[in-house]
Design an enzyme around this catalytic site. Structure first.
Site, short mmCIF file in Angstrom:
data_model
loop_
_atom_site.label_atom_id
_atom_site.label_comp_id
_atom_site.label_asym_id
_atom_site.label_seq_id
_atom_site.Cartn_x
_atom_site.Cartn_y
_atom_site.Cartn_z
N HIS A 32 4.04 -48.57 -39.26
CA HIS A 32 2.53 -48.05 -39.95
C HIS A 32 2.43 -46.87 -40.28
O HIS A 32 2.95 -45.77 -40.73
CB HIS A 32 1.13 -48.53 -39.37
CG HIS A 32 1.14 -48.10 -37.75
ND1 HIS A 32 2.13 -47.60 -36.62
CD2 HIS A 32 0.29 -47.35 -37.60
CE1 HIS A 32 1.34 -47.01 -35.40
NE2 HIS A 32 0.03 -46.48 -35.76
N HIS A 57 -7.81 -45.94 -27.47
CA HIS A 57 -7.10 -47.53 -27.62
C HIS A 57 -5.93 -47.08 -27.08
O HIS A 57 -4.55 -48.18 -27.46
CB HIS A 57 -7.11 -47.92 -28.88
CG HIS A 57 -6.80 -47.27 -30.17
ND1 HIS A 57 -7.20 -45.99 -30.55
CD2 HIS A 57 -5.78 -48.04 -31.06
CE1 HIS A 57 -7.15 -45.99 -31.74
NE2 HIS A 57 -6.19 -46.37 -31.70
#
Length: 315
Positions: A185, A120
């Site tokens: 993140h 991804h």
């Protein structure tokens, strides 16, 4: 000669794909709206090929051999994680080979893959911007998640070399460059030198290449449980927005980022901004617009920087 017709860099998140897209006004809705805008830009540009810089998440690159940059030049296959494209994807083979040769001629030594698997980290953004998956790509994996990492300066200069190689390619190709990854993140570690990881996970990071498919169901199930629950993750919106403002004023800021500052202020996932650095350098011009939304339920600060104004010719 080919030309670079635009640059789009944006965040990805596995949790983005595991639930229906949020409506306007819902968390993530602003970012999705801006991605729709970016997809419209791709449709208007009508590129013949896309060079996409992205990271890997222990599905295509392992510590059995860990190059800083890898270019897929013969076959590329999507792993299909988190509802992203699975199976063989269109590859711009002649352009890919020329980019590798051009980078080598400019003092870089990227690895090549004749059978590249991408997750991804590249396929989510590709599918979001090209839903029909009908524009051939040149996939470039930038090691962005585990030490030893290429410096931001080296990554930026590599992107510059890729951009020059694209422009040297003899053909009518209109090429779009994309960076996929970041912003702030704190994902699970894929660093084999991280003392906090389990011995089992460390073994997978080194020897897991044959076990990717058998492990995938469990990895997706964990992410789906987060998406179905009240997932939340640390996001540093102030750092993200500050970086966007800085690179809009001067894209060269990407080259001067300090690895320790990025890690401390944006988290280990922010190292994926290297992909933006490479794409922006390949573009070689100013960045025109940005968008941003902190999306804790996707555990990521979701941002975009893009430009389609003509880039200056390479010196």
């Amino acid at each position: 000669m080919s030309q670079v017709v635009g640059s789009i860099s944006l965040s990805h998140s596995p949790l983005w794909n595991l639930a229906p897209d949020p409506a306007p006004g819902e968390e993530g809705g602003t970012f999705v709206h801006e991605v729709d805008r970016a997809r419209g830009i791709v449709e208007q540009l009508r590129p013949d090929a896309i060079v996409i810089f992205g990271p890997d998440h222990a599905r295509g690159v392992f510590y059995d051999i860990l190059p800083p940059f890898t270019i897929g030049i013969e076959r590329v296959e999507g792993v299909g994680d988190y509802h992203t494209p699975k199976g063989e994807l269109p590859l711009a083979k002649a352009l890919a080979g020329a980019i590798h040769a051009g980078a080598m001629a400019r003092g870089f030594d990227p690895a090549i893959s004749l059978d590249m698997r991408i997750d991804h980290g590249l396929t989510q953004v590709y599918a979001r911007l090209v839903p029909d998956l009908d524009i051939p790509i040149v996939p470039v994996i930038v090691n962005s998640g585990c030490s030893p990492l290429p410096t931001f300066a080296r990554t930026f200069d590599f992107g510059t070399a890729v951009g020059e190689a694209i422009r040297d390619f003899v053909g009518p190709e209109r090429v779009l460059v994309i960076g996929s990854g970041g912003m702030s993140h704190w994902p699970a570690s894929t660093d084999a030198f991280d003392p906090s990881i389990t011995p089992e996970w460390r073994d997978f990071l080194i020897h897991g290449r044959p076990r990717v498919d058998e492990m995938e169901a469990g990895r997706v199930a964990k992410a789906q449980a987060l998406a179905d629950g009240d997932a939340t993750g640390r996001v540093e919106a102030g750092w993200d927005q500050g970086l966007l403002a800085r690179v809009l004023a001067d894209p060269g800021v990407f080259r001067t980022l300090d690895e320790e500052d990025v890690m401390h202020l944006g988290g280990p996932g922010a190292h994926e901004i290297r992909t933006w650095a490479a794409a922006t350098a390949a573009w070689g011009g100013k960045l025109e617009w940005s968008a941003y939304e902190p999306v804790p339920k996707w555990i990521t600060g979701m941002g975009i920087v893009a430009s389609t104004a003509p880039a200056p010719p390479a010196p």
